[in-house]
Design a protein around this motif. Structure first.
Motif, PDB file in Angstrom:
ATOM      1  N   ALA A   1     -11.871 -12.347  -8.317  1.00 43.32           N
ATOM      2  CA  ALA A   1     -11.091 -13.542  -7.905  1.00 43.32           C
ATOM      3  C   ALA A   1     -10.173 -13.088  -6.777  1.00 43.32           C
ATOM      4  CB  ALA A   1     -10.286 -14.465  -9.064  1.00 43.32           C
ATOM      5  N   GLN A   2     -10.417 -13.551  -5.492  1.00 48.08           N
ATOM      6  CA  GLN A   2      -9.483 -13.078  -4.446  1.00 48.08           C
ATOM      7  C   GLN A   2      -8.744 -14.240  -3.973  1.00 48.08           C
ATOM      8  OE1 GLN A   2     -11.169 -12.274  -0.154  1.00 48.08           O
ATOM      9  NE2 GLN A   2     -10.956 -10.335  -0.619  1.00 48.08           N
ATOM     10  N   LEU A   3      -7.467 -13.896  -3.784  1.00 49.36           N
ATOM     11  CA  LEU A   3      -6.353 -15.023  -3.508  1.00 49.36           C
ATOM     12  C   LEU A   3      -5.725 -14.375  -2.416  1.00 49.36           C
ATOM     13  CD1 LEU A   3      -4.574 -17.465  -4.306  1.00 49.36           C
ATOM     14  CD2 LEU A   3      -3.268 -15.886  -5.765  1.00 49.36           C
ATOM     15  N   THR A   4      -5.763 -15.494  -1.209  1.00 46.64           N
ATOM     16  CA  THR A   4      -4.796 -15.036  -0.107  1.00 46.64           C
ATOM     17  C   THR A   4      -3.682 -16.173  -0.368  1.00 46.64           C
ATOM     18  OG1 THR A   4      -6.865 -14.309   1.134  1.00 46.64           O
ATOM     19  CG2 THR A   4      -4.633 -15.050   2.384  1.00 46.64           C
ATOM     20  N   PHE A   5      -2.284 -15.407  -0.085  1.00 49.08           N
ATOM     21  CA  PHE A   5      -1.204 -16.235  -0.284  1.00 49.08           C
ATOM     22  C   PHE A   5      -0.072 -15.847   0.740  1.00 49.08           C
ATOM     23  CE2 PHE A   5      -0.931 -12.712  -3.039  1.00 49.08           C
ATOM     24  CZ  PHE A   5       0.462 -12.564  -3.237  1.00 49.08           C
ATOM     25  N   SER A   6       0.792 -16.871   1.041  1.00 47.14           N
ATOM     26  CA  SER A   6       1.984 -16.458   1.647  1.00 47.14           C
ATOM     27  C   SER A   6       3.223 -16.531   0.909  1.00 47.14           C
ATOM     28  CB  SER A   6       2.003 -17.238   3.176  1.00 47.14           C
ATOM     29  OG  SER A   6       2.319 -18.717   2.746  1.00 47.14           O
ATOM     30  N   ILE A   7       4.214 -15.893   1.434  1.00 47.98           N
ATOM     31  CA  ILE A   7       5.457 -16.464   0.823  1.00 47.98           C
ATOM     32  C   ILE A   7       6.592 -16.524   1.846  1.00 47.98           C
ATOM     33  CG2 ILE A   7       4.956 -14.747  -1.244  1.00 47.98           C
ATOM     34  CD1 ILE A   7       7.269 -12.740  -0.243  1.00 47.98           C
ATOM     35  N   GLY A   8       7.874 -17.006   1.228  1.00 48.42           N
ATOM     36  CA  GLY A   8       8.747 -17.470   2.198  1.00 48.42           C
ATOM     37  C   GLY A   8       9.697 -16.282   2.452  1.00 48.42           C
ATOM     38  N   ASP A   9      11.040 -16.690   2.863  1.00 45.61           N
ATOM     39  CA  ASP A   9      12.106 -15.742   3.033  1.00 45.61           C
ATOM     40  C   ASP A   9      12.390 -14.737   2.127  1.00 45.61           C
ATOM     41  OD1 ASP A   9      13.437 -17.571   2.162  1.00 45.61           O
ATOM     42  OD2 ASP A   9      14.424 -18.145   4.117  1.00 45.61           O
ATOM     43  N   LYS A  10      12.155 -14.998   1.002  1.00 44.21           N
ATOM     44  CA  LYS A  10      12.581 -13.999  -0.307  1.00 44.21           C
ATOM     45  C   LYS A  10      11.578 -13.143  -0.602  1.00 44.21           C
ATOM     46  CE  LYS A  10      15.409 -17.725  -2.395  1.00 44.21           C
ATOM     47  NZ  LYS A  10      15.745 -18.517  -3.390  1.00 44.21           N
TER      48      LYS A  10
ATOM     49  N   PHE B   1      -0.808 -20.910  -1.633  1.00 41.01           N
ATOM     50  CA  PHE B   1      -2.058 -20.382  -1.778  1.00 41.01           C
ATOM     51  C   PHE B   1      -2.963 -20.786  -0.679  1.00 41.01           C
ATOM     52  CE2 PHE B   1      -1.628 -20.389  -6.667  1.00 41.01           C
ATOM     53  CZ  PHE B   1      -0.869 -19.332  -6.582  1.00 41.01           C
ATOM     54  N   LEU B   2      -3.396 -20.145   0.090  1.00 44.16           N
ATOM     55  CA  LEU B   2      -4.232 -20.322   1.474  1.00 44.16           C
ATOM     56  C   LEU B   2      -5.586 -20.253   1.185  1.00 44.16           C
ATOM     57  CD1 LEU B   2      -1.849 -18.130   3.613  1.00 44.16           C
ATOM     58  CD2 LEU B   2      -1.629 -20.634   3.188  1.00 44.16           C
ATOM     59  N   LYS B   3      -6.125 -19.303   0.433  1.00 39.99           N
ATOM     60  CA  LYS B   3      -7.569 -18.990   0.223  1.00 39.99           C
ATOM     61  C   LYS B   3      -7.856 -18.605  -0.993  1.00 39.99           C
ATOM     62  CE  LYS B   3     -11.371 -17.161   2.637  1.00 39.99           C
ATOM     63  NZ  LYS B   3     -12.093 -16.323   3.605  1.00 39.99           N
ATOM     64  N   PHE B   4      -8.992 -18.959  -1.598  1.00 40.77           N
ATOM     65  CA  PHE B   4      -9.440 -18.685  -3.030  1.00 40.77           C
ATOM     66  C   PHE B   4     -11.003 -18.333  -3.128  1.00 40.77           C
ATOM     67  CE2 PHE B   4     -10.126 -19.334  -7.503  1.00 40.77           C
ATOM     68  CZ  PHE B   4      -9.516 -18.243  -7.996  1.00 40.77           C
ATOM     69  N   ARG B   5     -11.302 -17.214  -3.611  1.00 40.30           N
ATOM     70  CA  ARG B   5     -12.811 -17.010  -3.710  1.00 40.30           C
ATOM     71  C   ARG B   5     -13.119 -16.238  -4.863  1.00 40.30           C
ATOM     72  NH1 ARG B   5     -15.410 -12.577   0.418  1.00 40.30           N
ATOM     73  NH2 ARG B   5     -14.430 -11.347  -1.015  1.00 40.30           N
TER      74      ARG B   5
ATOM     75  N   THR C   1       1.892 -12.497   4.509  1.00 40.38           N
ATOM     76  CA  THR C   1       0.618 -13.170   3.938  1.00 40.38           C
ATOM     77  C   THR C   1       0.078 -11.935   3.303  1.00 40.38           C
ATOM     78  OG1 THR C   1       0.398 -14.927   5.525  1.00 40.38           O
ATOM     79  CG2 THR C   1      -1.550 -14.170   4.546  1.00 40.38           C
ATOM     80  N   ASN C   2      -0.465 -12.110   1.988  1.00 34.94           N
ATOM     81  CA  ASN C   2      -0.846 -11.014   1.214  1.00 34.94           C
ATOM     82  C   ASN C   2      -2.411 -11.603   0.661  1.00 34.94           C
ATOM     83  OD1 ASN C   2       1.849  -9.492   0.671  1.00 34.94           O
ATOM     84  ND2 ASN C   2       1.964 -11.698   0.333  1.00 34.94           N
ATOM     85  N   THR C   3      -3.304 -10.588   0.373  1.00 39.15           N
ATOM     86  CA  THR C   3      -4.522 -10.714  -0.151  1.00 39.15           C
ATOM     87  C   THR C   3      -4.616  -9.901  -1.750  1.00 39.15           C
ATOM     88  OG1 THR C   3      -5.739 -11.263   1.801  1.00 39.15           O
ATOM     89  CG2 THR C   3      -7.047 -10.698  -0.086  1.00 39.15           C
ATOM     90  N   TRP C   4      -4.980 -10.673  -2.601  1.00 40.20           N
ATOM     91  CA  TRP C   4      -4.928  -9.870  -3.886  1.00 40.20           C
ATOM     92  C   TRP C   4      -6.404 -10.382  -4.522  1.00 40.20           C
ATOM     93  CZ3 TRP C   4      -0.609 -11.663  -7.885  1.00 40.20           C
ATOM     94  CH2 TRP C   4      -0.661 -10.803  -9.066  1.00 40.20           C
ATOM     95  N   GLU C   5      -7.199  -9.403  -5.131  1.00 37.50           N
ATOM     96  CA  GLU C   5      -8.135  -9.509  -5.949  1.00 37.50           C
ATOM     97  C   GLU C   5      -8.146  -8.997  -7.201  1.00 37.50           C
ATOM     98  OE1 GLU C   5     -12.989 -10.012  -5.281  1.00 37.50           O
ATOM     99  OE2 GLU C   5     -12.142  -8.051  -4.570  1.00 37.50           O
TER     100      GLU C   5
END
Length: 187
Positions: A91-100, A35-39, A133-137
């Motif tokens: 609630a906006q969540l920016t998150f990254s994921i690994g290689d899967k 989780f990189l950013k949360f608003r 990296t994805n952003t999801w609200e």
């Protein structure tokens, strides 16, 4: 939780109270979801109620000493009593994921006041490509709460709690907890 109990989406949907402990270890996050950013914002006015962004130099949770790992999965919010006037929040969540790749990323949130379920929410993100990296609200409709319960929630900070369960398919990969304070904010 009983020994050998499988923790899947149906299990958490049927929980009748806040969990006493985390239902999965940090190591369950085999997708390296970060989780990189949360608003949190009021959808009508656009007012930001809470915002946090991860410091890029911050140690990843997996590398923290075990005593600090559980603390990093908990958050406390102080929204004040005016929160009950809102109709919907985002609630906006920016998150990254690994290689899967991630298929069917699902969040199930269960909100309780003194172990009485107030509302359960579910959100789904169908697919995340690897190393993205994805952003999801998520949009939350604030439930109708009786005036006497609202007053108790205002008078008893942090007796309102939530469990957030993160699944990939039907496998629990992350579990976070939150506590809420609706008492007046002294500025």
């Amino acid at each position: 939780m009983q020994a050998g109990q499988t923790i899947n989406q149906d299990y958490v949907r049927n929980l009748q109270e806040i969990t006493k402990e985390f239902l999965c270890p940090i190591s369950a996050n085999i997708y390296n979801i970060q989780f990189l950013k949360f608003r949190i914002r009021d959808m009508e006015s656009g007012q930001v109620l809470f915002e946090v962004e991860r410091d890029p130099d911050e140690e990843q949770i997996e590398n923290l000493p075990p005593a600090l790992q559980d603390d990093s999965r908990r958050i406390k919010y102080h929204f004040g009593p005016q929160f009950f006037e809102l109709k919907t929040i985002g609630a906006q969540l920016t998150f990254s994921i690994g290689d899967k790749p991630i298929k069917n990323f699902t969040i199930i949130e269960r909100h309780y006041f003194r172990n009485v379920l107030l509302r359960s929410y579910e959100f789904q993100f169908p697919f995340c490509i690897p190393n993205s990296t994805n952003t999801w609200e998520h949009i939350y409709t604030i439930p109708e709460i009786a005036e006497d319960i609202k007053q108790l929630m205002i008078e008893n900070p942090f007796d309102t709690k939530s469990d957030s369960f993160y699944f990939v398919g039907d496998t629990l990969v992350m579990h976070n907890k939150a506590e809420y304070d609706y008492s007046p904010i002294n500025e």
